[in-house]
Design an enzyme around this catalytic site. Structure first.
Site, PDB file in Angstrom:
ATOM      1  N   CYS A 115      10.884 -14.005  -1.582  1.00  0.00           N
ATOM      2  CA  CYS A 115       9.848 -14.429  -0.633  1.00  0.00           C
ATOM      3  C   CYS A 115       9.339 -15.836  -0.924  1.00  0.00           C
ATOM      4  O   CYS A 115       8.845 -16.517  -0.028  1.00  0.00           O
ATOM      5  CB  CYS A 115       8.685 -13.447  -0.637  1.00  0.00           C
ATOM      6  SG  CYS A 115       9.209 -11.781  -0.220  1.00  0.00           S
ATOM      7  N   HIS A 278       3.464 -17.081   3.488  1.00  0.00           N
ATOM      8  CA  HIS A 278       4.629 -16.206   3.636  1.00  0.00           C
ATOM      9  C   HIS A 278       4.159 -14.938   4.332  1.00  0.00           C
ATOM     10  O   HIS A 278       3.135 -14.351   3.962  1.00  0.00           O
ATOM     11  CB  HIS A 278       5.226 -15.882   2.265  1.00  0.00           C
ATOM     12  CG  HIS A 278       6.071 -14.651   2.280  1.00  0.00           C
ATOM     13  ND1 HIS A 278       7.119 -14.496   3.151  1.00  0.00           N
ATOM     14  CD2 HIS A 278       6.000 -13.501   1.555  1.00  0.00           C
ATOM     15  CE1 HIS A 278       7.667 -13.311   2.950  1.00  0.00           C
ATOM     16  NE2 HIS A 278       7.008 -12.682   1.996  1.00  0.00           N
ATOM     17  N   ASN A 308       8.532  -8.979   8.004  1.00  0.00           N
ATOM     18  CA  ASN A 308       8.661  -9.866   6.836  1.00  0.00           C
ATOM     19  C   ASN A 308      10.113 -10.332   6.762  1.00  0.00           C
ATOM     20  O   ASN A 308      11.011  -9.526   6.529  1.00  0.00           O
ATOM     21  CB  ASN A 308       8.260  -9.072   5.585  1.00  0.00           C
ATOM     22  CG  ASN A 308       8.361  -9.867   4.305  1.00  0.00           C
ATOM     23  OD1 ASN A 308       9.088 -10.850   4.218  1.00  0.00           O
ATOM     24  ND2 ASN A 308       7.643  -9.421   3.282  1.00  0.00           N
TER      25      ASN A 308
HETATM   26  N1  ACO Z   1       5.429   5.626   7.540  1.00  0.00           N
HETATM   27  C1  ACO Z   1       4.631   6.663   7.286  1.00  0.00           C
HETATM   28  N2  ACO Z   1       4.199   6.993   6.039  1.00  0.00           N
HETATM   29  C2  ACO Z   1       4.637   6.231   5.021  1.00  0.00           C
HETATM   30  C3  ACO Z   1       5.489   5.132   5.235  1.00  0.00           C
HETATM   31  C4  ACO Z   1       5.893   4.844   6.545  1.00  0.00           C
HETATM   32  N3  ACO Z   1       6.686   3.805   6.859  1.00  0.00           N
HETATM   33  N4  ACO Z   1       5.743   4.553   4.040  1.00  0.00           N
HETATM   34  C5  ACO Z   1       5.078   5.266   3.117  1.00  0.00           C
HETATM   35  N5  ACO Z   1       4.416   6.269   3.710  1.00  0.00           N
HETATM   36  C6  ACO Z   1       3.557   7.278   3.086  1.00  0.00           C
HETATM   37  C7  ACO Z   1       3.890   7.503   1.639  1.00  0.00           C
HETATM   38  O1  ACO Z   1       4.932   8.432   1.520  1.00  0.00           O
HETATM   39  C8  ACO Z   1       2.587   8.033   1.101  1.00  0.00           C
HETATM   40  O2  ACO Z   1       2.467   9.386   1.448  1.00  0.00           O
HETATM   41  P1  ACO Z   1       1.780  10.423   0.433  1.00  0.00           P
HETATM   42  O3  ACO Z   1       0.375   9.927   0.259  1.00  0.00           O
HETATM   43  O4  ACO Z   1       1.893  11.711   1.151  1.00  0.00           O
HETATM   44  O5  ACO Z   1       2.577  10.332  -0.828  1.00  0.00           O
HETATM   45  C9  ACO Z   1       1.537   7.266   1.908  1.00  0.00           C
HETATM   46  O6  ACO Z   1       2.220   6.779   3.089  1.00  0.00           O
HETATM   47  C10 ACO Z   1       0.933   6.100   1.164  1.00  0.00           C
HETATM   48  O7  ACO Z   1       1.986   5.364   0.526  1.00  0.00           O
HETATM   49  P2  ACO Z   1       1.729   4.025  -0.234  1.00  0.00           P
HETATM   50  O8  ACO Z   1       3.010   3.416  -0.691  1.00  0.00           O
HETATM   51  O9  ACO Z   1       0.645   4.258  -1.276  1.00  0.00           O
HETATM   52  O10 ACO Z   1       1.149   3.179   0.957  1.00  0.00           O
HETATM   53  P3  ACO Z   1       0.227   1.931   0.932  1.00  0.00           P
HETATM   54  O11 ACO Z   1      -1.041   2.262   1.541  1.00  0.00           O
HETATM   55  O12 ACO Z   1       0.219   1.276  -0.388  1.00  0.00           O
HETATM   56  O13 ACO Z   1       1.024   1.003   1.930  1.00  0.00           O
HETATM   57  C11 ACO Z   1       2.545  -0.818   1.812  1.00  0.00           C
HETATM   58  C12 ACO Z   1       2.375   0.659   1.671  1.00  0.00           C
HETATM   59  C13 ACO Z   1       2.322  -1.203   3.258  1.00  0.00           C
HETATM   60  C14 ACO Z   1       3.967  -1.182   1.424  1.00  0.00           C
HETATM   61  C15 ACO Z   1       1.520  -1.515   0.901  1.00  0.00           C
HETATM   62  O14 ACO Z   1       1.581  -1.010  -0.391  1.00  0.00           O
HETATM   63  C16 ACO Z   1       1.712  -2.980   0.851  1.00  0.00           C
HETATM   64  O15 ACO Z   1       1.509  -3.678   1.807  1.00  0.00           O
HETATM   65  N6  ACO Z   1       2.082  -3.498  -0.296  1.00  0.00           N
HETATM   66  C17 ACO Z   1       2.360  -4.904  -0.451  1.00  0.00           C
HETATM   67  C18 ACO Z   1       3.799  -5.050  -0.492  1.00  0.00           C
HETATM   68  C19 ACO Z   1       4.318  -5.991   0.528  1.00  0.00           C
HETATM   69  O16 ACO Z   1       3.655  -6.573   1.316  1.00  0.00           O
HETATM   70  N7  ACO Z   1       5.593  -6.130   0.449  1.00  0.00           N
HETATM   71  C20 ACO Z   1       6.233  -6.997   1.332  1.00  0.00           C
HETATM   72  C21 ACO Z   1       7.450  -7.437   0.702  1.00  0.00           C
HETATM   73  S1  ACO Z   1       7.128  -8.281  -0.741  1.00  0.00           S
HETATM   74  C22 ACO Z   1       6.588  -9.687  -0.313  1.00  0.00           C
HETATM   75  O17 ACO Z   1       6.963 -10.204   0.678  1.00  0.00           O
HETATM   76  C23 ACO Z   1       5.571 -10.235  -1.193  1.00  0.00           C
END
Ligand code: ACO
Length: 351
Positions: A115, A278, A308
């Site tokens: 990224c 980004h 992304n």
């Molecule tokens: N649809 C529905 N439910 C989902 C999905 C989905 N696509 N993905 C995960 N879940 C569920 C999980 O299974 C979990 O269920 P559970 O509670 O029953 O176990 C629940 O949603 C919560 O999962 P988390 O991973 O804790 O979700 P979170 O609230 O953290 O959101 C996310 C996930 C959006 C990835 C978040 O952590 C985030 O934005 N992190 C930053 C990472 C990022 O932006 N990465 C981009 C690429 S890296 C970069 O560019 C820097």
């Protein structure tokens, strides 16, 4: 005054194929509501499965950037290509772009900083221009994520985030005092390397992954081989992301590297005309905006439309911002990134 580099031309390309959040629900257990609430993404573009590659998308973006710079592909004297989704494991996409565009036998450097790749690439190109070594450097970020994601429910936390596309700029020297790249700032800390990574194929022999206990590698065979059936069966050939951990570090490093670029030039957040972060996740960008107390008109986001696109996200966003008249001559623009590695980086420039 010493030589600086400026962005002389910018271009972008996104595939025609629009994939909405609702389209994803046909493949995995997810919802428009979940994706929108957590990431801000409504749709993304996916490359044509047979005809488009990371390189072909880069060609389209580069053609526009080159034309807008008022030069031809024959004038390019160096290529810096950032991607994490290359056409081949090796050679890199830089040489494929050189070939596809019929350029002279110029140097082509591939950058692997995910990224942060575009800002790393821009910084590298900037040094070549400042030193006087090259006059027309093509800097590209391009990604075809759609080929390497797990579109089953198992991979939904990663696959809903990413999209395909490409962006490119041409860097040229300028002696104008009020124009060009003022400074770039590059960082890394490998302690988080396995938190957001694609482990296979690789030469790690399971060493680091076992230590980190981040993946459920239960088959001894995996530790012995570069590539195995078990890796495929256990979905270990797809990117791994511990999303909440990435989020925590991103919201710390993003603002820090933006402030670092401003302080290095004795400038303040109020001087900033546009921040182009980004496009990792809209929630991260909103957090950064709030933390730095930036107005809505000081930040550009388009992740809602493209997801992304990793190394392509900054040049795509910058290109759209420019096309919409949000970037004008003399404007102070900050490009900032955070990503896998972890790496984080910024570039401050006067348009
Ligand atoms: N649809 C529905 N439910 C989902 C999905 C989905 N696509 N993905 C995960 N879940 C569920 C999980 O299974 C979990 O269920 P559970 O509670 O029953 O176990 C629940 O949603 C919560 O999962 P988390 O991973 O804790 O979700 P979170 O609230 O953290 O959101 C996310 C996930 C959006 C990835 C978040 O952590 C985030 O934005 N992190 C930053 C990472 C990022 O932006 N990465 C981009 C690429 S890296 C970069 O560019 C820097």
């Amino acid at each position: 005054m010493s030589l600086r580099s400026k962005i002389a031309g910018i271009g972008m390309y996104v595939p025609k194929n629009v994939f909405t959040n609702n389209d994803l629900t046909k493949y995995m257990d997810t919802s428009d509501e979940w994706i929108t609430e957590r990431t801000g993404i409504k749709e993304r573009r996916f490359a044509d499965r047979s005809g488009e590659t990371t390189t072909t998308m880069a060609v389209e973006a580069s053609k526009i950037a080159i034309e807008r710079a008022g030069i031809t592909a024959q004038d390019i004297d160096f290529i810096v290509f950032a991607t994490l989704s290359p056409d081949y494991y090796f050679p890199g996409c830089g040489v494929l772009l050189q070939r596809a565009m019929g350029m002279k036998d110029v140097g082509a450097l591939d950058v692997r900083n995910q990224c942060s790749g575009f800002v790393y690439a821009l910084s590298t190109a900037d040094q070549f221009v400042r030193s006087g070594m090259y006059k027309n450097v093509l800097v590209v970020g391009s990604e075809k994520h759609s080929f390497g994601l797990d579109f089953s429910t198992r991979g939904r936390n990663v696959s809903v985030i990413f999209g395909d596309g490409a962006g490119a700029v041409v860097l040229q020297p300028t002696e104008e005092e009020d124009q060009g790249i003022l400074s770039t700032h590059l960082h890394s800390n490998g302690n988080g390397a396995e938190i957001l990574a694609m482990y296979n194929p690789g030469t790690h022999a399971n060493h680091w992954i076992k230590d980190q206990k981040l993946a459920d590698f239960d088959d001894a065979e995996i530790g012995e081989m570069f590539f195995s059936h078990a890796m495929i069966d256990n979905a270990q050939v797809f990117p791994f992301m511990d999303g909440p951990s990435v989020f925590k570090v991103a919201v710390e490093k993003f603002p820090a590297v933006i402030v670092e670029s401003l302080e290095a030039n004795n400038l303040k957040t109020t001087d900033l005309n546009l921040l182009v972060p980004h496009q990792a996740n809209l929630r991260i960008a909103q957090f950064v905006q709030k933390k730095l107390q930036l107005r809505d008109d000081q930040v550009f986001n388009n992740i809602q439309k493209y997801g992304n696109t990793t190394a392509a996200s900054i040049p795509i966003a910058l290109c759209e911002a420019w096309e919409q008249g949000r970037v004008n001559r003399g404007d102070l623009v900050c490009l900032a990134a955070f990503g896998s590695g972890f790496t984080w980086a910024s570039a401050l420039l006067r348009w």
